[in-house]
Enzyme design. Structure first.
Site, PDB file in Angstrom:
ATOM      1  N   VAL A  57     -16.246   9.558   0.502  1.00  0.00           N
ATOM      2  CA  VAL A  57     -16.323   9.017   1.858  1.00  0.00           C
ATOM      3  C   VAL A  57     -15.254   9.596   2.781  1.00  0.00           C
ATOM      4  CG1 VAL A  57     -17.372   6.874   1.057  1.00  0.00           C
ATOM      5  CG2 VAL A  57     -14.887   6.978   1.400  1.00  0.00           C
ATOM      6  N   SER A 135      -9.438  -6.552   5.825  1.00  0.00           N
ATOM      7  CA  SER A 135      -8.702  -7.408   4.885  1.00  0.00           C
ATOM      8  C   SER A 135      -7.791  -8.319   5.688  1.00  0.00           C
ATOM      9  CB  SER A 135      -7.852  -6.544   3.947  1.00  0.00           C
ATOM     10  OG  SER A 135      -6.928  -7.337   3.220  1.00  0.00           O
ATOM     11  N   TYR A 148      -1.819   0.264   3.125  1.00  0.00           N
ATOM     12  CA  TYR A 148      -3.078  -0.490   3.076  1.00  0.00           C
ATOM     13  C   TYR A 148      -3.203  -1.424   4.271  1.00  0.00           C
ATOM     14  CZ  TYR A 148      -6.827  -3.279   0.929  1.00  0.00           C
ATOM     15  OH  TYR A 148      -8.011  -3.924   0.656  1.00  0.00           O
ATOM     16  N   LYS A 152      -6.015  -1.159   7.186  1.00  0.00           N
ATOM     17  CA  LYS A 152      -6.959  -2.256   7.397  1.00  0.00           C
ATOM     18  C   LYS A 152      -6.845  -2.824   8.815  1.00  0.00           C
ATOM     19  CE  LYS A 152      -9.153  -2.597   3.445  1.00  0.00           C
ATOM     20  NZ  LYS A 152     -10.628  -2.354   3.361  1.00  0.00           N
TER      21      LYS A 152
END
Length: 255
Positions: A57, A135, A148, A152
């Site tokens: 991806v 998230s 992360y 997000k």
């Protein structure tokens, strides 16, 4: 919903697979993009509506070719769920640029590339829905999670911008913000009793979500029942965000 076609990235396991199964219950044709070919082959043999294709991806050519494959074989894309994600974590002062970029590319760039190429197709057909999996880390920082959490958080703004730019073509784009979910990705934390107990102290539901509990609201946001919802972020966290994030340093200290 028969004759609808949906894409799910990361649909070989975890939340992505739960979304795929939820859609197939409504006779929606699934085309899954994942790197786990063995799992997709097994699922394709079990479900007539499951078409698994190996896709990186983060690779623009892979994504474009995948979207072309879906359109050439099935004629359209009605719904697209962008779920694929993982992280290489560390404290900011110790994190390598390579690991930072791995996380950003997978979590953010992967969503961007699918939004771009699926958006082009949905614009041409003048309809469609997209659901991005962000998230609650987009709103709550955590130790070892700067890359992360940053990625997000960016997914939320990308969702809003896509909703703005694509609304003229009857395309709705929304996001789900899950809390702790019992998936292979989180097993390292949930299998550690000390850390798992810390999570349960913070989550008002006192447990992790099952993937199906994220899949159902995600599918809702892609449906006609959510036709007046656009550019929104739905928190699905068992009441976690009303407390705070546990201190994960003990997880590293036990190594």
């Amino acid at each position: 919903m028969e004759n609808e076609v949906a894409i799910v990235t990361g649909g070989a396991s975890g939340i992505g697979l739960a979304i795929a199964k939820e859609l197939m219950q409504s006779n929606i044709q699934l085309v899954v993009a994942d790197i786990n070919q063995d799992s997709m082959d097994k699922l394709s043999s079990e479900y007539d509506l499951y078409d698994g294709q190996k896709v990186d991806v983060t690779n623009e050519t892979d994504v474009k070719n995948f979207v072309d494959y879906v359109v050439n074989k099935y004629g359209k894309i009605d719904r697209s769920f962008h779920v694929a994600g993982a992280t290489k974590s560390d404290l900011i002062i110790d994190q390598s640029l390579e690991d930072w970029e791995f996380t950003i590319k997978l979590v953010l760039n992967g969503v961007f590339l699918f939004t771009k190429y699926v958006g082009q197709q949905m614009k041409e057909q003048n309809h469609g829905t997209m659901v991005n999996i962000s998230s609650i880390n987009a709103n709550i920082p955590m130790f070892y999670g700067a890359a992360y959490s940053s990625a997000k958080a960016s997914v939320i703004m990308l969702t809003k911008n896509a909703a703005l730019e694509l609304s003229d073509y009857h395309i709705n784009v929304n996001a789900i913000l899950p809390g702790l979910v019992a998936t292979p990705l989180t097993k390292k934390m949930t299998a550690n009793k000390v850390v798992d107990d810390k999570f349960k102290e913070k989550i008002t539901a006192k447990r992790a979500a099952e993937p199906e509990e994220i899949a159902k609201p995600a599918v809702f946001l892609s449906s006609s029942d959510a036709s007046y919802i656009n550019g929104s972020s739905l928190i699905v966290d068992g009441g976690w965000q009303v407390t705070a994030y546990p201190d994960l340093r003990e997880l590293r200290a036990q190594k």
